[in-house]
Motif scaffolding. Structure first.
Motif, PDB file in Angstrom:
ATOM      1  N   MET A  30       0.803  -1.212   0.000  1.00 61.38           N
ATOM      2  CA  MET A  30       0.000   0.000   0.000  1.00 61.38           C
ATOM      3  C   MET A  30       0.846   1.276   0.000  1.00 61.38           C
ATOM      4  O   MET A  30       0.307   2.371  -0.124  1.00 61.38           O
ATOM      5  CB  MET A  30      -0.932  -0.009   1.217  1.00 61.38           C
ATOM      6  CG  MET A  30      -2.042  -1.027   1.133  1.00 61.38           C
ATOM      7  SD  MET A  30      -3.156  -0.745  -0.262  1.00 61.38           S
ATOM      8  CE  MET A  30      -3.858   0.846   0.180  1.00 61.38           C
ATOM      9  N   TYR A  33       0.270   4.379  -2.319  1.00 60.45           N
ATOM     10  CA  TYR A  33      -1.022   5.051  -2.251  1.00 60.45           C
ATOM     11  C   TYR A  33      -1.198   5.926  -1.008  1.00 60.45           C
ATOM     12  O   TYR A  33      -2.208   6.613  -0.877  1.00 60.45           O
ATOM     13  CB  TYR A  33      -2.145   3.997  -2.299  1.00 60.45           C
ATOM     14  CG  TYR A  33      -1.939   3.025  -3.413  1.00 60.45           C
ATOM     15  CD1 TYR A  33      -2.185   3.389  -4.735  1.00 60.45           C
ATOM     16  CD2 TYR A  33      -1.435   1.744  -3.171  1.00 60.45           C
ATOM     17  CE1 TYR A  33      -1.958   2.509  -5.783  1.00 60.45           C
ATOM     18  CE2 TYR A  33      -1.213   0.850  -4.212  1.00 60.45           C
ATOM     19  CZ  TYR A  33      -1.465   1.242  -5.508  1.00 60.45           C
ATOM     20  OH  TYR A  33      -1.230   0.372  -6.543  1.00 60.45           O
ATOM     21  N   PHE A  36      -2.269   9.802  -0.994  1.00 55.82           N
ATOM     22  CA  PHE A  36      -3.465  10.195  -1.734  1.00 55.82           C
ATOM     23  C   PHE A  36      -4.714  10.114  -0.873  1.00 55.82           C
ATOM     24  O   PHE A  36      -5.048   9.046  -0.356  1.00 55.82           O
ATOM     25  CB  PHE A  36      -3.642   9.311  -2.977  1.00 55.82           C
ATOM     26  CG  PHE A  36      -2.511   9.428  -3.949  1.00 55.82           C
ATOM     27  CD1 PHE A  36      -2.438  10.495  -4.821  1.00 55.82           C
ATOM     28  CD2 PHE A  36      -1.501   8.485  -3.965  1.00 55.82           C
ATOM     29  CE1 PHE A  36      -1.379  10.624  -5.708  1.00 55.82           C
ATOM     30  CE2 PHE A  36      -0.442   8.590  -4.850  1.00 55.82           C
ATOM     31  CZ  PHE A  36      -0.385   9.668  -5.726  1.00 55.82           C
ATOM     32  N   PHE A  39      -6.272   7.615   1.987  1.00 54.99           N
ATOM     33  CA  PHE A  39      -5.239   6.611   2.237  1.00 54.99           C
ATOM     34  C   PHE A  39      -4.133   7.132   3.147  1.00 54.99           C
ATOM     35  O   PHE A  39      -3.410   6.351   3.761  1.00 54.99           O
ATOM     36  CB  PHE A  39      -4.660   6.073   0.930  1.00 54.99           C
ATOM     37  CG  PHE A  39      -5.677   5.359   0.105  1.00 54.99           C
ATOM     38  CD1 PHE A  39      -6.210   4.149   0.511  1.00 54.99           C
ATOM     39  CD2 PHE A  39      -6.135   5.906  -1.078  1.00 54.99           C
ATOM     40  CE1 PHE A  39      -7.163   3.488  -0.244  1.00 54.99           C
ATOM     41  CE2 PHE A  39      -7.087   5.254  -1.835  1.00 54.99           C
ATOM     42  CZ  PHE A  39      -7.608   4.044  -1.412  1.00 54.99           C
ATOM     43  N   LYS A  74      -4.016  -5.966  -7.851  1.00 54.93           N
ATOM     44  CA  LYS A  74      -2.722  -5.535  -7.320  1.00 54.93           C
ATOM     45  C   LYS A  74      -2.020  -6.631  -6.517  1.00 54.93           C
ATOM     46  O   LYS A  74      -0.820  -6.563  -6.295  1.00 54.93           O
ATOM     47  CB  LYS A  74      -2.891  -4.287  -6.438  1.00 54.93           C
ATOM     48  CG  LYS A  74      -3.385  -3.081  -7.189  1.00 54.93           C
ATOM     49  CD  LYS A  74      -2.407  -2.620  -8.226  1.00 54.93           C
ATOM     50  CE  LYS A  74      -2.883  -1.378  -8.940  1.00 54.93           C
ATOM     51  NZ  LYS A  74      -2.017  -0.937  -9.996  1.00 54.93           N
TER      52      LYS A  74
END
Length: 78
Positions: A30, A33, A36, A39, A74
Motif C-alpha cells: 500500500m 497510495y 493520496f 489513504f 494488485k
C-alpha cells in the motif's frame, strides 16, 4: 467478478498478505497510495495494523476500504 478475500495479514510496514477464495494469494504493498486522499490515514502503523475483511474485501476502522477488483489485481500478479 473477482474472488472474495478470505484472509489478510500485515507482513511488514504497509504490506499485506492477502488470500482469496479461489486459493490464490499474494502481497499487496500500500506504500504507493499513502499520499493520496483518505489513504494518508493508513500511514500510522497502529491504524494500518487494524486491517480486517468486510464485504469480501479489505477495510480499516478509520473508514478506508478498497475496491475488491483493485485488491485482486494488485495482489495476484499474472
Amino acid at each position: 467478478m473477482h474472488p472474495a478475500v478470505t484472509k489478510v495479514k500485515v507482513i511488514e510496514d504497509h504490506k499485506l498478505r492477502v488470500s482469496f477464495e479461489n486459493g490464490e494469494q499474494g502481497e499487496l504493498d500500500m506504500t504507493p497510495y499513502l499520499d493520496f486522499g483518505v489513504f494518508s490515514r493508513l500511514k500510522n502503523p497502529q491504524i494500518f495494523n487494524q486491517v480486517t475483511i468486510s464485504f469480501k474485501t479489505i477495510e480499516w476502522p478509520c473508514g478506508v476500504d478498497l475496491d475488491p477488483e483493485f485488491v485482486y489485481e494488485k495482489t495476484v500478479k499474472r
